[in-house]
Design a protein around this motif. Sequence first.
Motif, PDB file in Angstrom:
ATOM      1  N   PRO A   1       7.556  13.677   3.966  1.00 37.00           N
ATOM      2  CA  PRO A   1       6.456  14.460   3.691  1.00 37.00           C
ATOM      3  C   PRO A   1       4.956  14.051   3.342  1.00 37.00           C
ATOM      4  CG  PRO A   1       7.409  13.605   0.821  1.00 37.00           C
ATOM      5  CD  PRO A   1       9.131  13.281   2.461  1.00 37.00           C
ATOM      6  N   TRP A   2       4.469  14.398   2.842  1.00 36.38           N
ATOM      7  CA  TRP A   2       3.171  14.084   3.285  1.00 36.38           C
ATOM      8  C   TRP A   2       2.777  12.860   2.511  1.00 36.38           C
ATOM      9  CZ3 TRP A   2       0.088  14.559   7.422  1.00 36.38           C
ATOM     10  CH2 TRP A   2      -0.087  16.220   7.846  1.00 36.38           C
ATOM     11  N   ARG A   3       1.889  12.053   2.131  1.00 34.59           N
ATOM     12  CA  ARG A   3       2.030  10.779   1.821  1.00 34.59           C
ATOM     13  C   ARG A   3       0.512  11.121   1.375  1.00 34.59           C
ATOM     14  NH1 ARG A   3       5.415   5.252   1.832  1.00 34.59           N
ATOM     15  NH2 ARG A   3       6.546   6.152   2.330  1.00 34.59           N
ATOM     16  N   MET A   4      -0.520  11.117  -0.514  1.00 33.40           N
ATOM     17  CA  MET A   4      -1.750  10.936  -0.175  1.00 33.40           C
ATOM     18  C   MET A   4      -2.695   9.301   0.000  1.00 33.40           C
ATOM     19  SD  MET A   4      -4.275  12.564  -0.952  1.00 33.40           S
ATOM     20  CE  MET A   4      -6.406  11.846  -2.305  1.00 33.40           C
ATOM     21  N   VAL A   5      -3.206   8.895   1.531  1.00 36.25           N
ATOM     22  CA  VAL A   5      -3.363   7.491   1.748  1.00 36.25           C
ATOM     23  C   VAL A   5      -5.029   7.448   1.116  1.00 36.25           C
ATOM     24  CG1 VAL A   5      -4.462   6.056   2.951  1.00 36.25           C
ATOM     25  CG2 VAL A   5      -2.334   7.884   3.241  1.00 36.25           C
TER      26      VAL A   5
END
Length: 200
Positions: free
Chosen positions: A149-153
């Motif tokens: 899934p998308w990870r917040m960077v």
Amino acid sequence: MDHRHDIGWDEATWLNPPAATARDGADLLVTARDGSDFWRTTGYGFVRDDGHALLTGFPAGSAVEVTFLARFDALYDQAGLMIRVDESSWIKAGVEMSDGVPHLGAVVTHGRSDWSLSPVPDWDGRLVTVRASRTGDAVTVRARTPEDPWRMVRLAPLEAEAEASAGPFCCSPRRAGLQVRFTRFTTGLADTALHEDPVG
């Protein structure tokens, strides 16, 4: 509905052309110059602004995605997405080799650079997509592999009225021969909420 559309490699403009580029089907192979980097002052005391970035317009309300594949072998080998206003105001985000392990991270620069990293050893040699979404006075950066899934960077400031550009980048501060395979470069609508997964 997916509102993204592809940017042709010839539709964007190089900031600091790399040592070499080549086409492999729809992919763009980029070979970084030895010693190339983007950095301003903090911690190291030098300014580098000779990394490679292929840039297109990045207006408010839009998002840019870059997908790439690389084997990072040397310290500071890096690739991902750059957002640029000028030589002293920019953001780079992606994967960078540090302490022998690939890391997901970002450098945000407003006069001086900062740097944040998180190890992603399982991302080594895998396709990575980095997405930047511009809304209001901020840019939200996320990343993922096809299996994750998308990870917040990073949530970083970017003046609402600033004229910015964005696109794929790579650097190789410590060696020659780093080659990055960029497989997709797209633009589309910005994410509608900070904590909402992007489309796709």
